[in-house]
Design an enzyme around this catalytic site. Sequence first.
Site, short mmCIF file in Angstrom:
data_model
loop_
_atom_site.label_atom_id
_atom_site.label_comp_id
_atom_site.label_asym_id
_atom_site.label_seq_id
_atom_site.Cartn_x
_atom_site.Cartn_y
_atom_site.Cartn_z
N CYS A 167 -9.20 0.63 -19.33
CA CYS A 167 -9.01 2.40 -19.02
C CYS A 167 -10.16 3.09 -19.63
O CYS A 167 -10.59 3.44 -19.10
CB CYS A 167 -7.95 2.58 -19.94
N HIS A 218 -9.40 10.56 -19.77
CA HIS A 218 -8.92 9.38 -18.67
C HIS A 218 -7.78 9.58 -18.90
O HIS A 218 -7.22 10.45 -19.72
CB HIS A 218 -9.14 8.56 -20.16
N ASN A 229 -1.11 6.50 -15.28
CA ASN A 229 -2.27 5.87 -15.54
C ASN A 229 -3.58 4.57 -15.06
O ASN A 229 -2.46 3.92 -14.49
CB ASN A 229 -2.30 5.27 -16.99
#
Length: 324
Positions: A114, A251, A281
């Site tokens: 990520c 993020h 996500n």
Amino acid sequence: MAIRSQVVGCGSYLPLRVMSNDELARTVDTSDEWIRKRTGIRERHLAADDEATSDLGLKAAQAALEQAGLAPDDLDLIVCATATPDETFPATATRIQAGLGMTRGAAFDVQAVCSGFIYALAVADNFIRCGQAKSVLVIGAETFSRILDWEDRGTCVLFGDGAGAVLLCAGEGRGEAADRGVLSTHVYSDGRHHDALYVDGGPSTTRTTGVVHMEGREVYRHAVVRMAEAIDAALEANDLTPGDIDWLVPHQANLRIIESMGHRLNLPRDRVVVTVDRHANTSAASIPLALCEAVSDGRIRQGDLVLMEAMGGGFTWGSALVRW
Ligand code: ACO
């Protein structure tokens, strides 16, 4: 005169298929209410069976080049952040390079899950600053749906697929123009936290792809602390205070984490770019997807100070500060 990596274009791509929480709740023991309350996610995009990570990345890359008015052979380098490559090798970036019809320069992948986009941006910025490249396409592209256990409600509700790309060019402007571009990047990792977030497969261990395993609370606890540290590092390195930041582009993992970072910077809610509700996500793709949305709808404008932060498996984490 100092060389800066200036943003000259961005583009993104989301697969057409959208899966709502309600649809997910038909196959796994969860509910729209639980997912929204704990994460802020309403829906996610999923790649088609014949759509690979490079296909998503290619579309984002083409959009970024078009916006910048540049041709593929104007590029010196492609850096693609992904944890879900098309194949073990070659790098997904080389597939995107071929798809663009780019016949020169170099292309490689960066893997920091990520945090991948922040890492890739740091690599690209360093290539430009040291004069080894003048134009670099930084891509975050993922098909996380392929590494999910669709029976594990603790993970499968959290992720989605997509891609975003940012095109950086070396700039040596004078006066105000000299201040535009990537001002700093900070990247960190601590491999002791492997077990909190990992995929239980790989070519040298199981020879399979594996699926995501996560200790959600542990990840959450570390995410808020580590990303706050990365934000502080960015502010300190640039001699800035939270009040100087125009936009936070975090993020997109969980709305609660995003809001706590916005709160820490004392930013009004409408200065924090949020896409997690519609994208879930998307790992390395989440920041460039959010950036592109806020640029194309006119929120982020030339001269704005944009702070990005991320954390992911490893653990890895980091921040980047860009004067747009
Ligand atoms: N639907 C319904 N119930 C669920 C679901 C679900 N999808 N998932 C878990 N539960 C249940 C659990 O089984 C548990 O039930 P129990 O109390 O009967 O045992 C209960 O909900 C609470 O589970 P927790 O895991 O403690 O829930 P928590 O409040 O911590 O929320 C979450 C879980 C959303 C994963 C949260 O921990 C989180 O967001 N962590 C960060 C993880 C993350 O963002 N990872 C992404 C990669 S890293 C990154 O990008 C930063």
